[in-house]
Scaffold this motif. Structure first.
Motif, PDB file in Angstrom:
ATOM      1  N   LEU A  78       0.698  -1.624  -0.143  1.00  0.00           N
ATOM      2  CA  LEU A  78      -0.287  -0.225  -0.542  1.00  0.00           C
ATOM      3  C   LEU A  78       0.774   1.221   0.216  1.00  0.00           C
ATOM      4  O   LEU A  78       1.839   1.556   0.769  1.00  0.00           O
ATOM      5  CB  LEU A  78      -1.088  -0.381   1.213  1.00  0.00           C
ATOM      6  CG  LEU A  78      -2.223   0.899   0.945  1.00  0.00           C
ATOM      7  CD1 LEU A  78      -3.081   1.353   0.207  1.00  0.00           C
ATOM      8  CD2 LEU A  78      -2.024   1.218   2.585  1.00  0.00           C
ATOM      9  N   TRP A 115     -13.748   1.951   6.379  1.00  0.00           N
ATOM     10  CA  TRP A 115     -13.275   1.614   7.753  1.00  0.00           C
ATOM     11  C   TRP A 115     -13.460   2.520   8.411  1.00  0.00           C
ATOM     12  O   TRP A 115     -13.511   2.384   9.490  1.00  0.00           O
ATOM     13  CB  TRP A 115     -11.738   1.915   7.469  1.00  0.00           C
ATOM     14  CG  TRP A 115     -11.006   1.056   5.969  1.00  0.00           C
ATOM     15  CD1 TRP A 115     -11.003   1.163   4.854  1.00  0.00           C
ATOM     16  CD2 TRP A 115     -10.436  -0.924   5.950  1.00  0.00           C
ATOM     17  NE1 TRP A 115     -10.914   0.276   3.693  1.00  0.00           N
ATOM     18  CE2 TRP A 115     -10.374  -1.281   4.467  1.00  0.00           C
ATOM     19  CE3 TRP A 115     -10.347  -1.964   7.049  1.00  0.00           C
ATOM     20  CZ2 TRP A 115      -9.543  -2.161   4.174  1.00  0.00           C
ATOM     21  CZ3 TRP A 115      -9.745  -2.934   6.895  1.00  0.00           C
ATOM     22  CH2 TRP A 115      -9.315  -3.009   5.325  1.00  0.00           C
ATOM     23  N   PRO A 161      -5.660   0.277   7.340  1.00  0.00           N
ATOM     24  CA  PRO A 161      -4.725  -0.425   7.090  1.00  0.00           C
ATOM     25  C   PRO A 161      -3.236   0.654   6.529  1.00  0.00           C
ATOM     26  O   PRO A 161      -3.686   1.386   6.186  1.00  0.00           O
ATOM     27  CB  PRO A 161      -4.468  -0.952   5.828  1.00  0.00           C
ATOM     28  CG  PRO A 161      -6.208  -1.102   4.988  1.00  0.00           C
ATOM     29  CD  PRO A 161      -6.427  -0.573   6.326  1.00  0.00           C
ATOM     30  N   VAL A 185      -4.396  -6.785   3.301  1.00  0.00           N
ATOM     31  CA  VAL A 185      -5.817  -5.717   3.495  1.00  0.00           C
ATOM     32  C   VAL A 185      -6.862  -6.518   2.958  1.00  0.00           C
ATOM     33  O   VAL A 185      -7.853  -6.336   4.272  1.00  0.00           O
ATOM     34  CB  VAL A 185      -5.230  -4.615   2.280  1.00  0.00           C
ATOM     35  CG1 VAL A 185      -6.487  -3.054   2.074  1.00  0.00           C
ATOM     36  CG2 VAL A 185      -4.295  -3.576   2.370  1.00  0.00           C
TER      37      VAL A 185
END
Length: 754
Positions: free
Chosen positions: A119, A130, A138, A147
């Motif tokens: 990422l 999220w 993450p 993830v």
């Protein structure tokens, strides 16, 4: 684009090192110059002569000047490079900011991974997923697999599946929103992942599927509500999951519908206690038929004939049973009246006989009374037969009205099966299609029995080659045998026989259906045996066999023998009854022989004939055209039922056809010019409104055209007169309910000019 945490460009490092070297060299030269000047100005005797020293200092000064100029040039280049570097940094910062703004402006969730799939960057829309789920975001550097695992473990992803027509996976998030994940590789080997919100699309698709299922359910209810019998479906929990209007009217208490209620709540305790043994028997997998009296809500006594048929799922488990109840009160009363008439007649005969011994003068009077009693008996019997025949003729006459909505439901369900839905919706569509098959088989069998009893069906006996008939039936049942894990062997024959090809095919299909139904392992054989003036068509199986004392009972209506070791099925026990009626109509002998534990053989004897030259109908070769495309064919549909028009349009457009529907010739003329507009095939219903028929409508259309269009005439009329009339006109005849597979095969043949 610069990488976060690194502010200096790699280009600036060599220039700075070069600048440091030049500055150090310049300091060293200054020190040398200063030392020489000091030595020249001092008068030390140990030092060189002043002129030599001066000359040497001049050389050194020239060298210092050259070095100083070189240093100045390097300094200028360094300043220019620093300015370019500063501009590059500013442009990079601007590009980075613009990229961030562009990513944030995307309505979809955006995630960027490097070439190791770690990422790097995400936008606020992705991070909001999220936050709504209360899950930890993450961290940068997390691998893509980490993830996804974190999203599943935290409850962010509630459901995930792949759809055939979508570009990527589809997820249901914890906030009840649907997103579709799309992956795209970057030029450097990284990965860009977009999460698009498709909640509105999913909701629209689900609403459309629900409407289609509701329409199918409504048509099923329309069909069953017009049947003069009580029809219901009871689940494994003994609750009523479906019933027609007649059932609801009879068993509805205080105006309440019995739907959703348990049988012990619908029926009075005494009646339920009498029904319970039969309910337990059908739940064990056996068909049950019985009759007894019961009282309605208003106290009226009626005599009911009940049939319970178990319903098996794909695993062979019983998930409920079908209920068919017929009111036979009138028939029962007629039978009692006959019994009473017979009893009265016998008593009177005895009385008159005794009186004859006492007085011969009363002989003539007694004979007349006996004749009158016999006349009344004949009248009572004739009335009973007339009542039974009128009910039979009613079922035969309303077949068109029964099959019309069922035909529409079949077309809509077939169109739905060719669409791509989610697993749950596809399961519902298949369940509706299975229910339609059961209703169609049930109604079709009852109507066929009624038409045979009423004499509506008349045989069309002609001489024909047996080869095509046997080949088509063998090809049809070979696939069914393979699906059951059996082997179908077939012995062909080219004999010429005298019979009705369609009715004879019905006999053979019923033989083969029974053979496949009761044979669990082994093989089934379809073949012929030649005799002097006839040929015997036989179907052999390796099933459990039939007891010798039951061989005649299997040809009776609603009589089914469950051999030991044979699996249960949901038939009504009418197949062999139809075979018996058809064979009597055709004058063909039907026989059966069986050995318990080894198998059975069913036979029908058909006379040989001599083939006469004639045009063969296209129906004999319909099976060969299955699976061919219709290539955008232009088709006109004329039917007075708009639901059937809509269902036919949906089905044909699913086959890539261009369809125009109309409820009459006038309606078609308002949409196009029948004389000039191109058309490949015309589908017309025989029965139209206002005493019109499809034959006249099609004739009016083709009379205006330079080249007549091919015609498929669709009807629920099974009379030989209409069949012969359609054949003489050169049209293709199809009976309702229309099978989509047969319709597609017929269209393929007509479009290929066969």
């Amino acid at each position: 684009m610069s990488v976060p945490g690194k502010d200096k460009s790699p280009v600036s490092c060599p220039l700075e090192r070069r600048l440091a070297e030049l500055e150090a060299e310049n300091d060293r030269l200054r020190k040398i110059r200063d030392a020489l000047i000091v030595r020249v100005e001092s008068g030390d005797a140990h030092k060189p002569e002043p002129y030599a020293a001066f000359e040497h200092s001049v050389v050194l000064a020239e060298q210092v000047r050259e070095r100083t100029e070189a240093l100045s040039l390097a300094m200028d280049e360094l300043k220019t490079s620093n300015k370019a570097l500063t501009r590059a940094r500013e442009e990079a910062e601007t590009s980075r900011q613009r990229l961030n703004d562009a990513i944030e402006s995307i309505a979809d969730g955006f995630v960027l991974f490097d070439r190791q799939h770690q990422l790097i960057q995400s936008n606020s829309r992705f991070r909001s997923y999220w936050r709504h789920a209360g899950a930890p975001m993450p961290a940068p550097g997390a691998h893509i697999s980490e993830v996804r695992a974190l999203a599943v473990a935290s409850g962010l992803i509630v459901e995930e599946h792949s759809e055939p027509d979508s570009e990527g996976e589809v997820f249901l998030l914890s906030n009840d929103r649907w997103v579709q994940m799309t992956e795209r590789p970057t030029r450097e080997g990284g990965l860009v992942v977009l999460y698009s919100d498709i909640t509105d699309v999913k909701n629209s698709e689900m609403a459309r599927r629900i409407r289609a299922l509701e329409d199918s359910e409504r048509w099923i209810r329309v069909v069953t509500d017009h049947v003069p019998a009580l029809i219901a479906y009871v689940g494994a929990d003994l609750s009523i999951q479906f019933c027609n209007r007649v059932y609801a009217t009879w068993y509805g208490r205080n105006g309440e519908s019995p739907l959703g209620k348990s049988l012990d709540k619908v029926h009075p305790p005494e009646l339920y206690k009498r029904l319970l043994p039969h309910i337990l028997e059908v739940l064990s997998g056996r068909n049950v038929t019985f009759e007894f009296e019961e009282a309605g809500e208003m106290g009226q006594e009626r005599y009911m004939l009940r049939s319970y048929v178990p319903n098996f799922d794909e695993q062979g488990d019983i998930v409920g049973f079908f209920v068919l109840i017929r009111d036979i009160t009138d028939r029962r009363k007629t039978a009692l009246a006959l019994e009473q008439a017979y009893g009265s007649l016998e008593r009177r005969v005895k009385e008159r006989t005794a009186a004859l011994t006492d007085a011969n003068c009363q002989l003539r009077t007694e004979i007349e009374e006996r004749a009158a009693a016999e006349a009344r008996l004949r009248d009572a019997k004739r009335e009973a037969e007339q009542a039974n025949l009128s009910k039979t003729k009613f079922l035969a006459a309303v077949s068109h009205d029964l099959l019309q909505p069922l035909n529409a439901a079949r077309l809509f369900t077939s169109a739905l099966l060719e669409q791509s839905f989610g697993p749950k919706a596809e399961g519902l569509v298949r369940s509706v299609s299975t229910s339609l098959d059961d209703v169609e088989n049930l109604l079709g069998t009852l109507v066929d029995i009624s038409k045979l009893d009423a004499g509506v069906i008349q045989p069309d006996v002609t001489a024909f080659d047996l080869r095509d008939l046997l080949n088509n039936i063998a090809r049809e049942f070979r696939q069914m045998a393979l699906a059951e894990g059996l082997r179908l062997d077939f012995v062909a024959s080219s004999a010429i026989i005298e019979s009705d090809s369609q009715l004879l095919a019905r006999i053979l299909r019923n033989f083969l259906t029974n053979a496949l139904r009761y044979t669990e392992t082994g093989r089934v054989l379809l073949g012929c045996r030649r005799e002097k003036n006839s040929i015997v068509l036989q179907v052999w199986d390796t099933g459990p066999g039939i007891p010798a004392d039951k061989l005649k009972e299997i040809f009776q209506e609603f009589k089914r023998i469950q051999p030991s070791g044979a699996h249960s099925d949901k038939g009504l026990g009418l197949g062999l009854a139809i075979v018996d009626k058809i064979s009597r109509m055709l004058g063909h002998d039907v026989s059966v022989s069986s050995v318990e534990g080894r198998g059975s053989v069913f036979s029908v004897r058909v006379p040989l004939g001599q083939l006469k030259p004639r045009l063969e109908a296209v129906e004999s070769n319909l099976v060969a055209a299955n699976g061919q495309g219709l290539g955008g064919a232009k088709i006109w549909v004329i039917d007075n039922d708009r639901a059937i028009c809509e269902g036919m349009k949906t089905l044909l457009e699913g086959w890539d056809c261009q369809v125009t529907t109309a409820v009459s010739l006038e309606d078609l003329e308002t949409q196009l010019n029948p004389a000039r507009n191109p058309v490949d095939v015309i589908l017309a219903d025989y029965h139209l409104d206002n005493d019109e028929n499809g034959v006249d409508a099609v004739s009016a259309i083709n009379s205006r055209r330079r080249k007549p269009a091919p015609v498929v005439m669709i009807t629920a009329n099974y009379t030989n007169e209409l069949k012969q009339h359609i054949r003489e006109l050169g049209y293709l005849l199809m009976n309702k309910p229309v099978r989509p597979l047969k319709l597609r095969s017929a269209l393929n043949h007509l479009l290929r000019g066969q």
